[in-house]
Motif scaffolding. Structure first.
Motif, PDB file in Angstrom:
ATOM      1  N   THR A   1      90.086  32.065  -6.536  1.00  0.00           N
ATOM      2  CA  THR A   1      91.081  33.035  -7.003  1.00  0.00           C
ATOM      3  C   THR A   1      91.410  34.036  -5.901  1.00  0.00           C
ATOM      4  O   THR A   1      92.586  34.357  -5.667  1.00  0.00           O
ATOM      5  N   ALA A   2      90.384  34.520  -5.215  1.00  0.00           N
ATOM      6  CA  ALA A   2      90.600  35.480  -4.124  1.00  0.00           C
ATOM      7  C   ALA A   2      91.397  34.840  -2.993  1.00  0.00           C
ATOM      8  O   ALA A   2      92.327  35.454  -2.448  1.00  0.00           O
TER       9      ALA A   2
ATOM     10  N   GLY B   1      97.019  33.507  -0.216  1.00  0.00           N
ATOM     11  CA  GLY B   1      97.846  32.366   0.160  1.00  0.00           C
ATOM     12  C   GLY B   1      97.044  31.178   0.655  1.00  0.00           C
ATOM     13  O   GLY B   1      97.583  30.306   1.325  1.00  0.00           O
ATOM     14  N   GLY B   2      95.745  31.138   0.309  1.00  0.00           N
ATOM     15  CA  GLY B   2      94.896  30.065   0.795  1.00  0.00           C
ATOM     16  C   GLY B   2      94.190  29.322  -0.321  1.00  0.00           C
ATOM     17  O   GLY B   2      94.448  29.540  -1.505  1.00  0.00           O
ATOM     18  N   SER B   3      93.262  28.449   0.088  1.00  0.00           N
ATOM     19  CA  SER B   3      92.453  27.674  -0.850  1.00  0.00           C
ATOM     20  C   SER B   3      91.118  27.376  -0.183  1.00  0.00           C
ATOM     21  O   SER B   3      90.882  27.760   0.966  1.00  0.00           O
TER      22      SER B   3
ATOM     23  N   GLU C   1      79.716  34.538  -0.526  1.00  0.00           N
ATOM     24  CA  GLU C   1      80.808  35.153   0.238  1.00  0.00           C
ATOM     25  C   GLU C   1      81.457  34.094   1.122  1.00  0.00           C
ATOM     26  O   GLU C   1      80.815  33.100   1.463  1.00  0.00           O
ATOM     27  N   ALA C   2      82.714  34.310   1.469  1.00  0.00           N
ATOM     28  CA  ALA C   2      83.469  33.314   2.213  1.00  0.00           C
ATOM     29  C   ALA C   2      84.279  33.951   3.330  1.00  0.00           C
ATOM     30  O   ALA C   2      84.770  35.078   3.190  1.00  0.00           O
ATOM     31  N   THR C   3      84.411  33.187   4.407  1.00  0.00           N
ATOM     32  CA  THR C   3      85.337  33.523   5.497  1.00  0.00           C
ATOM     33  C   THR C   3      86.311  32.360   5.617  1.00  0.00           C
ATOM     34  O   THR C   3      85.869  31.203   5.712  1.00  0.00           O
ATOM     35  N   ALA C   4      87.585  32.674   5.590  1.00  0.00           N
ATOM     36  CA  ALA C   4      88.614  31.636   5.674  1.00  0.00           C
ATOM     37  C   ALA C   4      89.565  31.944   6.824  1.00  0.00           C
ATOM     38  O   ALA C   4      89.683  33.090   7.261  1.00  0.00           O
TER      39      ALA C   4
END
Length: 135
Positions: free
Chosen positions: A62-63, A68-70, A129-132
């Motif tokens: 969702t974040a 604008g990402g996935s 946690e994520a880094t994209a």
């Protein structure tokens, strides 16, 4: 796509993640650690590690969508699990699989798993946690 996932020869192949993410995009997205909160702020899956992992991954999706990402854009995940022991791995993988089924994508970028004594509140068993990187 801004992320290419690789398992280089000479490193083990692991089902839960890839060893390397090569980023070529121009925008970085840092998603705060997500716990098993539903949209209403209530904890989803109290006492159920797999359900909480699933909710964490759905919250990350969702974040990322808001940016604008996935999950295809995720370069790195860090997973914090309360009182981690290796026998919890099937529950962790079950939660990831359930999230992947809903998202239509296997979220398997490079990842680090860290066992912790506690999180923000006692009912939370996991935080992710994520880094994209986005084009």
């Amino acid at each position: 796509m801004a992320i290419t996932l690789v398992n280089p020869e000479g490193l083990p192949t692991v089902d839960a993640y890839h060893q390397v993410a090569i980023a070529s995009g121009s925008r970085m997205v840092f998603v705060a650690g997500q716990v098993a909160w539903g949209a209403d702020g209530g904890t989803v899956g109290e006492s159920d590690l797999a359900a909480q992992v699933e909710q964490c991954y759905l919250n990350i999706a969702t974040a990322l969508a808001a940016a604008g990402g996935s999950f295809r854009d995720v370069a790195k995940l860090t997973v914090y699990v309360v009182d981690w022991t290796p026998d919890k791995m099937p529950l962790l993988m079950d939660g990831i699989s359930r999230a992947a089924a809903q998202l239509g994508a296997a979220p398997v970028p490079p990842a680090t798993l860290i066992g912790v004594a506690a999180l923000d509140v006692p009912e939370h068993l996991v935080e992710v946690e994520a880094t994209a990187v986005l084009d």
